[in-house]
Design a protein around this motif. Sequence first.
Motif, PDB file in Angstrom:
ATOM      1  N   GLN A 527     -38.176   3.878   6.105  1.00 35.01           N
ATOM      2  CA  GLN A 527     -37.041   4.545   6.630  1.00 35.01           C
ATOM      3  C   GLN A 527     -37.354   5.962   6.963  1.00 35.01           C
ATOM      4  O   GLN A 527     -37.026   6.152   8.008  1.00 35.01           O
ATOM      5  CB  GLN A 527     -35.848   4.983   5.249  1.00 35.01           C
ATOM      6  N   ALA A 528     -38.412   6.743   6.627  1.00 38.65           N
ATOM      7  CA  ALA A 528     -38.788   8.000   6.895  1.00 38.65           C
ATOM      8  C   ALA A 528     -39.541   7.760   8.491  1.00 38.65           C
ATOM      9  O   ALA A 528     -39.529   8.577   9.168  1.00 38.65           O
ATOM     10  CB  ALA A 528     -39.600   8.694   5.972  1.00 38.65           C
ATOM     11  N   ARG A 529     -40.162   6.520   8.428  1.00 39.81           N
ATOM     12  CA  ARG A 529     -40.762   6.479   9.767  1.00 39.81           C
ATOM     13  C   ARG A 529     -39.807   6.348  10.826  1.00 39.81           C
ATOM     14  O   ARG A 529     -39.862   6.686  11.752  1.00 39.81           O
ATOM     15  CB  ARG A 529     -41.644   5.235   9.675  1.00 39.81           C
ATOM     16  N   ASN A 530     -38.818   5.280  10.383  1.00 38.82           N
ATOM     17  CA  ASN A 530     -37.781   5.015  11.429  1.00 38.82           C
ATOM     18  C   ASN A 530     -36.887   6.465  11.777  1.00 38.82           C
ATOM     19  O   ASN A 530     -36.701   6.731  12.852  1.00 38.82           O
ATOM     20  CB  ASN A 530     -36.604   4.127  10.661  1.00 38.82           C
ATOM     21  N   ALA A 531     -36.840   7.305  10.756  1.00 38.58           N
ATOM     22  CA  ALA A 531     -35.954   8.487  11.026  1.00 38.58           C
ATOM     23  C   ALA A 531     -36.866   9.438  11.920  1.00 38.58           C
ATOM     24  O   ALA A 531     -36.235  10.249  12.622  1.00 38.58           O
ATOM     25  CB  ALA A 531     -35.936   9.337   9.530  1.00 38.58           C
ATOM     26  N   ALA A 532     -38.228   9.300  11.937  1.00 43.02           N
ATOM     27  CA  ALA A 532     -39.029  10.246  12.807  1.00 43.02           C
ATOM     28  C   ALA A 532     -38.840   9.923  14.254  1.00 43.02           C
ATOM     29  O   ALA A 532     -38.786  10.797  14.968  1.00 43.02           O
ATOM     30  CB  ALA A 532     -40.276  10.037  12.473  1.00 43.02           C
ATOM     31  N   PHE A 533     -38.304   8.826  14.639  1.00 41.23           N
ATOM     32  CA  PHE A 533     -37.826   8.659  15.996  1.00 41.23           C
ATOM     33  C   PHE A 533     -36.591   9.000  16.388  1.00 41.23           C
ATOM     34  O   PHE A 533     -36.360   9.422  17.519  1.00 41.23           O
ATOM     35  CB  PHE A 533     -37.968   6.975  16.099  1.00 41.23           C
ATOM     36  N   ARG A 534     -35.811   9.506  15.418  1.00 42.09           N
ATOM     37  CA  ARG A 534     -34.500  10.320  15.970  1.00 42.09           C
ATOM     38  C   ARG A 534     -34.909  11.607  16.365  1.00 42.09           C
ATOM     39  O   ARG A 534     -34.593  12.285  17.169  1.00 42.09           O
ATOM     40  CB  ARG A 534     -33.571  10.569  14.701  1.00 42.09           C
TER      41      ARG A 534
END
Length: 616
Positions: A527-534
Amino acid sequence: MTAFLSAHPALRRWGLRLICLVSGALTSLAFPPVDCGNLVWLALLPLLSLLWLGPRGFKRGFGYGWLWGMGMFTATNAWITEVGHVFFIPSAVFCGIAFLPLMAFFSLYPALWAGIANTLLRPNLEPLPECVHTKAEAAAWAKAALLSGLRAAVGCGALWVCTEWLRAHGTLGYSWNSLGMALYGGLSMVQWAEFVGTAALSFIPVATAVVLWCAMRRTWIQFRRFGSASRPWDFYGTVILLFCLFAGGLFLSARYAADAMLRRKNVLPLPVAAVQINLDQNERISEGSDYPELYGLYLRATKQAFDEVQRETVQRALQREDVGLTQQLPLWVIWPESALGCPLFRHADTGELLCDPFNPTMMFGEQALPMVREQVQAMGGQPFVLFTGGDEVLLREDAQGMATYAGMKNSLLMVPGDMASITTVSKQHLMPFGEYVPFVEHIEWIGKIYSEMTGTQVGEGIHPGEGSEPLAAPVPGTGETVGVIPAVCYEDSVGDLVAKFVRKGPQVIVNVTNDGWFRRSVCGEQQARNAAFRCIELRRPMVRAANMGLTCAIAPNGAVIDELTKADGDPHTAGYSYAVLPVDREAGLTLYALLGDWAVVLCALLALLCMRRKRA
């Protein structure tokens, strides 16, 4: 081996199916926890070989693509099975009734891609004619094959982007771990999400794989006949294009790095501390039976953050005269989604904040909040804004004037001062089957099962929030205000939802999440990896507070500024993450923030164009 498989057709069929499953499972290694992102460049080569070295056909391609997807999604998302343990459901039962059916549904998207790739987007795979005897004639054949391969590369890359976008939207929308996200390592290739969005990044590895496959086939055929081959200009051109993307990405990554931004005059340094107590859902509920004890866990972690940061600040101040004693103490404190043991109560129609009609003495704002603020501020001597997550219970008066339950919202709470100053924004993207049951209001038997399992009637569950206005959060001691882009739970993985809160000027994405449902799994890291793309899409920093998982701060280039982990890198630990966020006072709007998924629309047009040219 080839002769053996040819002699046993049944074994050959099952062997090819096994190849699909294994190649999909190996692709999952490109994502956390293994995080070997370079595998993404080779991920589709086995599938392409099975498709294009065999007969044309949608059904055949669909089946191979579905098996590849099952290998990929079941391996990548195995952490979902942890939910069964929270509800004391045996693993085999949970996999049979929930996990595997969900993975089978997600696998329909690569299956659709493979079916079309093996029909409308299949390149020209005609062998080198026997009548070709000269290198000049072979070069003409190679040129035609090269153009056909380029058409397939553009079409397949564009179609994959469209299927990834479809998977991320709809009732069961799930955007995690697209192929483009595997490019995160080094940060250079993913910087282009600022312009095209995260979904469109998948075009790069897919189109590259198709070019590589076609170039290798074409070169091998020529070399086998003549001992030499035409130059693979499509491959050379792809390498040059990738190098340009890499070089440009390096520049963008350096430009939006935290250290580089903090050196600019128009950037506000914002010290933040995010707290994690590391309790899974069952442990949190057990602690939550005694509200003061639960608050005490967050309080001790918060006091620890102020204590240690103050100690480090004093040490710096003794070494440098230009550093003040309280300059780096946290101005914002973030607790996770699961922090409040008791809810807030609001009037369902007016939004007025109410006391708990059942037990007024347990209202968080009247007792726990002053305790936290007074004890922490007394220790640090520094005012701060508290962000946390909690439930808002909606009440409405019945005909007898009694308060009746009218639903609930999962909200981000901002408390800049006393209880009268509290501001909330509610979660809009609810989790299907977790926070609501799809179609439950329209299919009677689903509603009955829902009521039996939850003890509530349809419509009494969590209600989605609405609006697109960011919170205006003060920065104590500076007189400045920073816009807060809210993201509750896994909303930090939903790009178009987060983007609608973007405005010009200083902004920070604040995420409060509870990954305790998935216990000590890799869910939090993914989830943190996905959040980095925001952060990359919008060029805004982010601070994340997780109940357990990965509590961290992320720079506008997607790099982690600070994260809470053990010495061995394990994120499942209690404590805090402290960072100084670079907040650009003059931040503008990225192309993605302005136009959204315009690149997906372009990819849809490109895919249709490539299909049409093939039929012609």
